[in-house]
Design a protein around this motif. Structure first.
Motif, mmCIF file in Angstrom:
data_model
loop_
_atom_site.group_PDB
_atom_site.id
_atom_site.type_symbol
_atom_site.label_atom_id
_atom_site.label_comp_id
_atom_site.label_asym_id
_atom_site.label_seq_id
_atom_site.Cartn_x
_atom_site.Cartn_y
_atom_site.Cartn_z
ATOM 1 N N LEU A 63 13.511 -12.353 9.311
ATOM 2 C CA LEU A 63 12.554 -11.994 10.048
ATOM 3 C C LEU A 63 12.203 -10.672 9.425
ATOM 4 C CD1 LEU A 63 13.240 -12.412 14.006
ATOM 5 C CD2 LEU A 63 11.227 -13.198 12.638
ATOM 6 N N LEU A 64 13.086 -9.814 9.212
ATOM 7 C CA LEU A 64 12.368 -8.370 8.699
ATOM 8 C C LEU A 64 12.072 -8.456 7.022
ATOM 9 C CD1 LEU A 64 12.317 -5.335 8.734
ATOM 10 C CD2 LEU A 64 14.748 -5.231 7.872
ATOM 11 N N GLY A 65 12.625 -9.372 6.384
ATOM 12 C CA GLY A 65 12.057 -9.757 4.961
ATOM 13 C C GLY A 65 10.829 -10.233 5.054
ATOM 14 N N THR A 66 10.788 -11.378 5.803
ATOM 15 C CA THR A 66 9.624 -11.920 5.748
ATOM 16 C C THR A 66 8.183 -11.197 6.343
ATOM 17 O OG1 THR A 66 10.571 -14.264 6.212
ATOM 18 C CG2 THR A 66 8.540 -14.381 6.498
ATOM 19 N N GLY A 67 8.522 -10.532 7.274
ATOM 20 C CA GLY A 67 7.416 -9.471 7.892
ATOM 21 C C GLY A 67 7.350 -8.602 7.079
ATOM 22 N N ALA A 68 8.182 -8.051 6.373
ATOM 23 C CA ALA A 68 7.742 -6.856 5.456
ATOM 24 C C ALA A 68 6.879 -7.418 4.133
ATOM 25 C CB ALA A 68 9.090 -6.356 4.775
ATOM 26 N N SER A 69 7.492 -8.466 3.533
ATOM 27 C CA SER A 69 6.419 -9.061 2.401
ATOM 28 C C SER A 69 5.093 -9.418 2.919
ATOM 29 C CB SER A 69 7.333 -10.438 1.688
ATOM 30 O OG SER A 69 7.678 -11.394 2.882
ATOM 31 N N THR A 70 5.116 -10.112 4.166
ATOM 32 C CA THR A 70 3.847 -10.400 4.663
ATOM 33 C C THR A 70 2.926 -9.198 4.732
ATOM 34 O OG1 THR A 70 4.790 -12.326 5.917
ATOM 35 C CG2 THR A 70 2.582 -11.714 6.515
ATOM 36 N N ALA A 71 3.185 -8.020 5.485
ATOM 37 C CA ALA A 71 2.659 -7.030 5.679
ATOM 38 C C ALA A 71 2.353 -6.377 4.579
ATOM 39 C CB ALA A 71 3.650 -5.968 6.418
ATOM 40 N N THR A 72 3.098 -6.281 3.499
ATOM 41 C CA THR A 72 2.660 -5.873 2.129
ATOM 42 C C THR A 72 1.398 -6.595 1.665
ATOM 43 O OG1 THR A 72 4.912 -5.292 1.558
ATOM 44 C CG2 THR A 72 3.373 -5.273 -0.206
ATOM 45 N N ALA A 73 1.423 -7.974 1.711
ATOM 46 C CA ALA A 73 0.370 -8.772 1.285
ATOM 47 C C ALA A 73 -0.844 -8.466 1.993
ATOM 48 C CB ALA A 73 0.571 -10.060 1.419
ATOM 49 N N MET A 74 -1.000 -8.163 3.227
ATOM 50 C CA MET A 74 -1.961 -8.043 4.195
ATOM 51 C C MET A 74 -2.486 -6.489 3.859
ATOM 52 S SD MET A 74 -0.902 -9.170 7.963
ATOM 53 C CE MET A 74 -1.141 -10.928 8.556
ATOM 54 N N MET A 75 -1.648 -5.402 3.664
ATOM 55 C CA MET A 75 -2.181 -4.087 3.426
ATOM 56 C C MET A 75 -2.825 -4.032 1.716
ATOM 57 S SD MET A 75 0.766 -1.606 5.120
ATOM 58 C CE MET A 75 2.085 -2.622 3.790
ATOM 59 N N LEU A 76 -2.368 -4.982 1.129
ATOM 60 C CA LEU A 76 -2.901 -4.844 -0.313
ATOM 61 C C LEU A 76 -4.240 -5.758 -0.463
ATOM 62 C CD1 LEU A 76 0.421 -4.978 -2.508
ATOM 63 C CD2 LEU A 76 -1.034 -2.962 -2.015
ATOM 64 N N GLY A 77 -4.450 -6.442 0.490
ATOM 65 C CA GLY A 77 -5.749 -7.170 0.777
ATOM 66 C C GLY A 77 -5.672 -8.558 -0.118
ATOM 67 N N THR A 78 -4.397 -9.113 0.016
ATOM 68 C CA THR A 78 -4.314 -10.586 -0.520
ATOM 69 C C THR A 78 -5.264 -11.334 0.413
ATOM 70 O OG1 THR A 78 -1.907 -9.782 -0.939
ATOM 71 C CG2 THR A 78 -2.553 -12.213 -1.145
ATOM 72 N N ASP A 79 -5.459 -12.595 -0.487
ATOM 73 C CA ASP A 79 -6.354 -13.608 0.356
ATOM 74 C C ASP A 79 -5.687 -13.907 1.653
ATOM 75 O OD1 ASP A 79 -8.261 -16.025 -0.098
ATOM 76 O OD2 ASP A 79 -6.286 -17.008 0.368
ATOM 77 N N ARG A 80 -6.609 -14.146 2.671
ATOM 78 C CA ARG A 80 -6.124 -14.240 3.933
ATOM 79 C C ARG A 80 -5.688 -15.647 4.116
ATOM 80 N NH1 ARG A 80 -10.669 -11.304 7.882
ATOM 81 N NH2 ARG A 80 -10.155 -9.249 7.239
ATOM 82 N N GLY A 81 -6.209 -16.574 3.462
ATOM 83 C CA GLY A 81 -5.774 -17.902 3.492
ATOM 84 C C GLY A 81 -4.267 -18.002 3.171
ATOM 85 N N GLN A 82 -4.150 -17.473 2.145
ATOM 86 C CA GLN A 82 -2.599 -17.595 1.477
ATOM 87 C C GLN A 82 -1.596 -17.127 2.172
ATOM 88 O OE1 GLN A 82 -3.154 -16.122 -2.577
ATOM 89 N NE2 GLN A 82 -3.282 -18.334 -3.246
ATOM 90 N N VAL A 83 -1.892 -15.758 2.853
ATOM 91 C CA VAL A 83 -1.186 -14.994 3.906
ATOM 92 C C VAL A 83 -0.899 -15.835 5.032
ATOM 93 C CG1 VAL A 83 -0.672 -12.845 5.094
ATOM 94 C CG2 VAL A 83 -1.864 -12.938 2.899
ATOM 95 N N ARG A 84 -1.818 -16.561 5.670
ATOM 96 C CA ARG A 84 -1.971 -17.325 6.799
ATOM 97 C C ARG A 84 -0.695 -18.277 6.505
ATOM 98 N NH1 ARG A 84 -4.840 -18.997 11.521
ATOM 99 N NH2 ARG A 84 -3.093 -19.964 12.566
#
Length: 328
Positions: A63-84
């Motif tokens: 949970l922590l690892g997936t959350g951290a990597s997902t949050a990092t992608a969001m903060m860096l402005g990664t494509d929303r579709g890929q993050v979703r």
């Protein structure tokens, strides 16, 4: 606030904090599901349940690892579709479990888990950009490279202690046939091979993973079972030790290859099915070769065989007219 259930996860219909939290949780669950190439939060939830069933420590790490990597992608402005879709979460989840599996889970290791998971997002973007030139997916390469980097670094950092599960560095030695393979070995090895995708050696966990795959995709579920069984049979036929066969050591890479090539990247058909079977057989051999080659460095193979075999078979596919790649 309205919350809808889609075929693959939760959908919240307004813009308040609860909406954002639910959407983030949905991204995290899809990220867990993407470890087995399933962008489905229900599958991800069952995978998490299976991990917690075997080890709350690894469940929390996932949970922590997936959350951290997902949050990092969001903060860096990664494509929303890929993050979703969870594409920037699954490598972080695997990195977290690997570090907690091979390193002593103290406060420093937990800090490394968060940092390494965040790094896997950068690694994911870089590898995806590079491999995109050859129309290849990044797969779990970011997880493999990030984890191996941390394991190698333990040799120079005295406060990061490895567990006895990290291989002991030394020249590879030939093994002899050890133990007798029974029906119990085959059953345990079949489900452990699927559970070991998340470093879980637990038959019940493997069964829960199968249930998650079945909810997401019946074809993926069949492919996973076939891949695990193929890896097991190849290892048995080649004379691998019975404990390794029972533990699913030769199955988990074949599971991922079977899911990837058996329907994820190719249009389903007899040719693609035969191609996937051929690849899963090769994967068990590649796993043995990679494990032996990394032994002098004291490093585990992780999912490197899956990455190498899948990339090779995808690169080779344009030469075979009977195979048709799916369009994204």
């Amino acid at each position: 606030m309205a919350i809808r259930l889609s075929t693959t996860g939760l959908v919240a219909d307004n813009g308040d904090f609860t909406h954002s939290l639910l959407n983030f949780l949905d991204c995290v669950l899809r990220g867990v599901g993407q470890v087995m190439l399933q962008g489905n939060s229900y599958a991800g939830l069952l995978f998490l349940v299976g991990i917690f069933c075997n080890s709350p420590l690894f469940g929390l790490g996932a949970l922590l690892g997936t959350g951290a990597s997902t949050a990092t992608a969001m903060m860096l402005g990664t494509d929303r579709g890929q993050v979703r879709a969870g594409l920037f979460g699954f490598n972080g989840g695997l990195v977290a479990i690997a570090l907690l599996y091979f390193l002593e889970p103290d406060a420093l290791t937990w800090g490394c888990v968060i940092f390494a998971a965040a790094c896997s997002t950068i690694m994911m973007a870089g590898i995806a950009s590079l491999m995109g030139n050859w129309k290849l997916p990044a797969l779990t390469a970011p997880f493999v490279l990030t984890s191996l980097c941390f394991f190698l670094a333990t040799a120079r950092f005295g406060r990061i202690e490895s567990t006895d599960l990290l291989p002991t560095a030394g020249l590879p030695k030939a093994v002899t046939v050890e133990g007798v393979v029974t029906a119990s070995t085959v059953v345990d090895g079949l489900f452990n091979g699927i559970a070991q995708v998340f470093f879980q050696g637990n038959v019940i966990t493997g069964i829960l993973f199968v249930a998650g795959l079945l909810i997401s995709s019946r074809a993926a579920c069949i492919a996973a079972l076939a891949g695990s069984l193929t890896g097991l049979l190849v290892a048995w036929g080649m004379g691998a030790a019975e404990p390794a066969i029972r533990a699913g050591a030769f199955g988990y890479n074949s599971v991922l290859v079977a899911i990837a090539l058996g329907g994820q990247f190719f249009v389903p058909g007899r040719a693609s099915a035969a191609y996937a079977v051929f690849a899963t057989i090769a994967t068990a051999l590649v796993f043995a070769a990679v494990s032996a080659s990394l032994e002098p460095l004291g490093l585990p193979a992780l999912t490197l065989p899956f990455v190498l075999v899948t990339w090779l078979f995808l690169l080779a596919s344009p030469a075979f007219a009977c195979l048709q790649r799916k369009t994204t």
